[in-house]
Structures are given as structure tokens and as C-alpha cells.
Design an enzyme around this catalytic site. Structure first.
Site, PDB file in Angstrom:
ATOM      1  N   ASP A   1      43.365  45.555  48.914  1.00 19.41           N
ATOM      2  CA  ASP A   1      44.432  44.956  48.110  1.00 19.41           C
ATOM      3  C   ASP A   1      45.472  46.043  47.876  1.00 19.41           C
ATOM      4  O   ASP A   1      45.343  46.880  46.982  1.00 19.41           O
ATOM      5  CB  ASP A   1      43.850  44.432  46.792  1.00 19.41           C
ATOM      6  CG  ASP A   1      44.923  43.822  45.900  1.00 19.41           C
ATOM      7  OD1 ASP A   1      46.112  43.883  46.283  1.00 19.41           O
ATOM      8  OD2 ASP A   1      44.577  43.308  44.823  1.00 19.41           O
TER       9      ASP A   1
ATOM     10  N   LYS B   1      54.598  43.275  45.430  1.00 19.56           N
ATOM     11  CA  LYS B   1      55.375  44.216  44.616  1.00 19.56           C
ATOM     12  C   LYS B   1      56.481  44.959  45.384  1.00 19.56           C
ATOM     13  O   LYS B   1      57.529  44.395  45.634  1.00 19.56           O
ATOM     14  CB  LYS B   1      54.421  45.189  43.918  1.00 19.56           C
ATOM     15  CG  LYS B   1      53.429  44.421  42.998  1.00 19.56           C
ATOM     16  CD  LYS B   1      53.004  45.217  41.815  1.00 19.56           C
ATOM     17  CE  LYS B   1      51.910  44.520  41.034  1.00 19.56           C
ATOM     18  NZ  LYS B   1      52.107  44.458  39.618  1.00 19.56           N
TER      19      LYS B   1
ATOM     20  N   TYR C   1      41.986  45.012  39.680  1.00 21.02           N
ATOM     21  CA  TYR C   1      42.565  43.690  39.408  1.00 21.02           C
ATOM     22  C   TYR C   1      43.095  43.123  40.718  1.00 21.02           C
ATOM     23  O   TYR C   1      43.715  43.856  41.502  1.00 21.02           O
ATOM     24  CB  TYR C   1      43.717  43.834  38.405  1.00 21.02           C
ATOM     25  CG  TYR C   1      44.473  42.549  38.118  1.00 21.02           C
ATOM     26  CD1 TYR C   1      43.875  41.511  37.402  1.00 21.02           C
ATOM     27  CD2 TYR C   1      45.787  42.382  38.542  1.00 21.02           C
ATOM     28  CE1 TYR C   1      44.581  40.342  37.124  1.00 21.02           C
ATOM     29  CE2 TYR C   1      46.504  41.218  38.263  1.00 21.02           C
ATOM     30  CZ  TYR C   1      45.889  40.207  37.556  1.00 21.02           C
ATOM     31  OH  TYR C   1      46.583  39.045  37.273  1.00 21.02           O
TER      32      TYR C   1
HETATM   33  N1  PMP Z   1      46.542  42.976  43.136  1.00 21.61           N
HETATM   34  C1  PMP Z   1      46.911  44.071  42.471  1.00 21.61           C
HETATM   35  C2  PMP Z   1      46.324  45.398  42.860  1.00 21.61           C
HETATM   36  C3  PMP Z   1      47.842  43.989  41.432  1.00 21.61           C
HETATM   37  O1  PMP Z   1      48.206  45.084  40.757  1.00 21.61           O
HETATM   38  C4  PMP Z   1      48.395  42.721  41.118  1.00 21.61           C
HETATM   39  C5  PMP Z   1      49.418  42.558  40.016  1.00 21.61           C
HETATM   40  N2  PMP Z   1      49.427  43.474  39.040  1.00 21.61           N
HETATM   41  C6  PMP Z   1      47.968  41.605  41.848  1.00 21.61           C
HETATM   42  C7  PMP Z   1      47.052  41.765  42.856  1.00 21.61           C
HETATM   43  C8  PMP Z   1      48.502  40.252  41.557  1.00 21.61           C
HETATM   44  O2  PMP Z   1      49.811  40.176  41.955  1.00 21.61           O
HETATM   45  P1  PMP Z   1      50.805  39.091  41.297  1.00 21.61           P
HETATM   46  O3  PMP Z   1      50.985  39.495  39.855  1.00 21.61           O
HETATM   47  O4  PMP Z   1      52.058  39.219  42.116  1.00 21.61           O
HETATM   48  O5  PMP Z   1      50.151  37.766  41.434  1.00 21.61           O
END
Ligand code: PMP
Length: 448
Positions: free
Chosen positions: A242, A270, A145
């Protein structure tokens, strides 16, 4: 805590919420059944509106690495906004200090830009990759994701019949954007090499979660990481890690500092500010210099709240604490993760339940499958009812693990050994219960 915990106040708030907020929550996956509204969080614990206390293993899906409400983070964050809330013109020193810090810590970070969420960071990483290469196609991996935007909104948690075909995660996604998406199997070096050989000249970027935490804890082989770097370099495609979950959580330098493979671009979010909303995009100076934050740049980058003093200070405080005593917090997080994995291993083994407890650093899951999980296909063999049943049973006993299939648990520096021991005891209790119900016809399989 027992099944008899009272939840009236949570229920009342959830009812009010549903009238004004679609579904009563502000992000998908937040819906809880029965509904819970939390009113307080401190260290490793959270309290719901009816006063029930839980050891929190969700950690807001990852940001909480020090523990909830860390006083040092709060002190520096609020001191910063007392000096200045938001100017939104020019730069403040906190932005420079944090960018310098990230450059020092993250191998790929020659230059850094700040945004507010992980989705923004991955969006910009992909857009600048397309501008840099003049190409359109994007490679992602089944199960990863990268945020809510159209560029990557497909093939996250797919049903088995959707494997190998485009599986949008949302209605309303621009179909053309998914036409440019190539979805591959994680850890499959041969498929990666063949794809790059065939289509490499059209591929702008390959993006991945270096550990797929979206489906629990899927660890890459070193061979796969090396192949990613080699094929991207050979074919002139950008390699994007990511590290929104892995960044800071597994190492201050991200997973790239652990595996020794350096991407062209990295996204962080995060855990970099222990619960305050900030994300970063970092990478090669030549690529980052394409953004129009430089006068000569031609790739748009904007955001009213980017680099907000509150979150810059929170992140600097988080780094300072994580760096202290030769990174003692990380050593403890790794030891705790290992303890949970081993504990779950012993319990499931003793009870004769097929399981693959898996962890990396402070993230742990308990897959219920005979198969080691190396990719999404393996994760699909997980018994979702047992997985969710364990989390539900633990919530009833005062340990909050998000009751969703394949969702992971996060430890923070505030969890104590006693918390972990009590959690393992409760997990055994739940599993005995689930196993007993399972052997009866109409047991777990038909239970909600
Ligand atoms: N990349 C990864 C690997 C994630 O786990 C998440 C959120 N769960 C995101 C991007 C998106 O981040 P945000 O919810 O802060 O937009």
C-alpha cells in the site's frame, strides 16, 4: 504569530458547519481545537479565515508534494476538462498515457486501473487477491491503515491493552470480515515466517504500508521486506504494497523502487496528483486481468468518476514536474527532510529532552521516546503530550503541523530553507516552554 491570533471567523464557520455536517468536518481526524477554517493555500503556505498565515506541514495528509496550487498542474487539469468533462464510456487518451507512465515507473505495474481514493484501491487489491487465490485470510500489520472499508478496519492506532487482539476501528464493521484478519508485528521476521508456515495455505494476501506513515515514520528492515516476498511466494499469497503515502513521495517508482522488493499488487494515491483526487491499483498483468473491465474478467471493478480527465491530467503534470532535471525535486525533498530531522535532533539533544526525530525523504516526525521506533509497540512509548504539545505550539506560532499523536509532517518542493530555519527556531521555543511547564507539578500532564 502569537497565542493572541484572532480566530473569530474560523469559529463562526465551524459553528455553522456543525449544524449541517456531523462534527463539522468531512473526514475523521480533521477536527481542530480551536477550530480553524482555511480559505487559501499557495505553495508552502495556507491562510485561515481570519487572515493568519501558516507554513503548512500537513500537506493534506500527504498529497501536496509540489506545493499547494501548483500552476502547471492546475493549467493542464483545467485544460483537460475544457476539452471534455466526463464521458464515462470508452477510454480517453489521458488514461492511457498515465497508465503507460505508471507502468514505466513502478516495478510491479504491468497493468493499471484508476479509482478515486486510496480506500478503493486497497479494497480492490484485497478482493482480487481473494479471487485469485480462492482463499479468505488476510495479513496486516499493527499500526498500518489501508482505508475505511471493512476488510482492514482493525488494529491501526490501538490502545496498549488491545495489542494482540482484534481491535476494530469502527462500529458496524462486519465481524466476519475481521475474523479473516491476522494482525502481525511490523519488522518481526520470525513471527511472519511462523505465521506463514502455519497458515500460509489459507492466506490470500499480505498487505502493508512499506513504511508505516500512519504512525509517523516506521522504516522496514531490508530483511523484513525480503522475508515478505519470500514467504508470500512460497505460500502462494499475494503481496500488496500500500504505497498510498510512499508512492511518488519517496520515489516515482514507490518504495519498491528503493528497496528492490517487488510486490504482486501496489496501491497508489495522495501525492500522485498533488492534491487532485485520484488513486491507482497496479500489478501483475495476470492478476489484474481478472477484473471485469475485461469482458472475461470475474472481479467487479467500477466507478463513475474513475479515470476522470481532470485528475488524469493533474497526475501527468505532477509526474512531468517530478521527472524534470533528473528528479531534482526529490533530491531537494530528501535534503530538506534530513535538515529537519537533524535540526530537531540538535534541539532536543541541547535541551536534554529524550527524542527520536525520524525521517524518510520528505516525511519527518519527532518521536519523544528513548527507543528507536521499529514497530507499533515502540511507537507506543512516544510521549503523546509532548508530541501534540509541540504541534500545537507550532500552530500558535504560524507553522501548521496536525495536532494529533504520531501524525507525520510532509515537506513539499515549495518549502524554502528560510521556512525550515524559522520552523526549527519556533520548535525550540515551544520545546523550552513545554519542558519548563513539565517540571512543574500539574504542568503539561494536566494541560489539554
Ligand atoms: N492507505 C494508506 C497508507 C493511507 O495513508 C490512506 C489514507 N490516509 C489510505 C490507504 C486511504 O486513502 P483514502 O483516504 O484516499 O481513501
Amino acid at each position: 504569530m502569537s497565542n493572541q491570533r484572532r480566530l473569530e471567523k474560523s469559529a463562526a464557520l465551524a459553528e455553522r458547519a456543525e449544524l449541517v455536517i456531523p462534527g463539522g468536518v468531512n473526514s475523521s481526524l480533521r477536527t481542530l481545537d480551536p477550530p480553524l477554517a482555511f480559505v487559501r493555500a499557495e505553495g508552502a503556505y495556507v491562510w485561515d479565515a481570519d487572515g493568519n498565515k501558516y507554513v503548512d506541514y500537513n500537506g493534506a495528509f500527504g498529497p501536496i508534494i509540489l506545493g499547494h496550487g501548483d500552476p502547471r498542474v492546475a493549467e493542464l487539469a483545467f485544460a483537460a476538462v475544457q476539452d471534455m468533462d466526463l464521458m464515462g464510456a470508452g477510454v480517453v487518451e489521458l488514461e492511457v498515457r498515465l497508465a503507460e507512465k505508471l507502468r514505466e515507473l513502478i516495478p510491479s505495474a504491468q497493468k493499471v486501473l484508476f479509482a478515486n481514493s486510496g480506500s478503493e484501491a486497497t479494497y480492490h487489491a484485497i478482493r482480487v487477491s481473494r479471487a485469485w487465490t480462492g482463499r479468505r485470510k488476510l495479513v496486516k500489520f499493527q499500526g498500518c491503515y489501508h482505508g475505511w472499508h471493512d476488510y482492514t478496519s482493525a488494529n491501526v492506532i490501538s490502545a496498549v491493552e488491545k495489542l494482540g487482539v482484534t481491535d476494530p476501528t469502527s462500529a458496524g464493521v462486519l465481524p466476519q470480515s475481521l475474523e479473516e484478519l491476522i494482525v502481525l508485528r511490523f519488522n518481526d521476521v520470525e513471527q511472519l515466517e511462523k505465521t506463514m508456515m502455519r497458515e500460509g495455505q489459507e492466506i490470500a494476501a499480505v498487505i502493508l504500508e512499506p513504511i508505516i506513515h500512519t504512525i509517523g515514520c516506521v522504516i522496514p528492515s531490508q530483511e523484513f521486506m525480503v522475508a515478505l516476498r519470500r514467504t508470500c511466494t512460497e505460500h502462494g499469497a499475494m503481496l500488496i504494497f500500500d504505497e498510498v503515502v510512499t508512492g511518488f513521495r519517496h520515489d516515482l517508482g514507490g518504495y519498491q523502487a528503493i528497496c528492490g522488493v517487488t510486490p504482486d499488487l501496489t496501491t497508489m494515491g495522495k501525492a500522485i496528483a498533488n492534491g487532485y483526487p485520484v488513486a491507482a491499483l497496479c500489478g501483475r498483468a495476470d492478476v489484474m486481468d481478472r477484473f471485469n473491465t475485461r469482458l472475461e474478467g470475474d472481479v467487479a471493478f467500477g466507478g463513475t468518476f474513475n479515470g476522470h480527465p481532470l485528475v488524469m491530467a493533474a497526475s501527468l503534470a505532477t509526474v512531468e514536474l517530478l521527472e524534470a532535471d533528473g528528479r531534482a525535486i526529490h533530491r531537494r525533498l530528501y535534503a530538506m527532510g534530513e535538515r529537519m530531522r537533524r535540526g530537531l535532533d540538535e534541539i532536543t539533544e541541547r535541551l536534554g529532552i529524550p527524542a527520536r526525530p525520524t525521517s524518510f525523504g520528505s516525511v519527518f516526525v519527532n518521536y519523544f521516546t528513548e527507543r528507536p521506533v521499529h514497530n507499533f509497540d515502540d511507537a507506543l512509548t512516544n510521549d503523546a503530550e509532548l508530541y501534540v504539545g509541540l504541534h500545537r505550539g507550532l500552530i500558535e506560532r504560524g507553522f501548521f503541523m496536525i495536532p494529533l499523536n504520531l501524525k507525520r509532517n510532509h515537506l513539499s518542493a515549495s518549502h524554502s530553507d528560510d521556512d525550515l530555519d524559522r520552523t526549527l527556531e519556533a520548535a525550540e521555543d515551544v520545546l523550552v516552554d513545554l519542558a519548563a511547564r513539565r517540571t512543574r507539578p500539574g504542568g503539561v500532564a494536566s494541560a489539554p
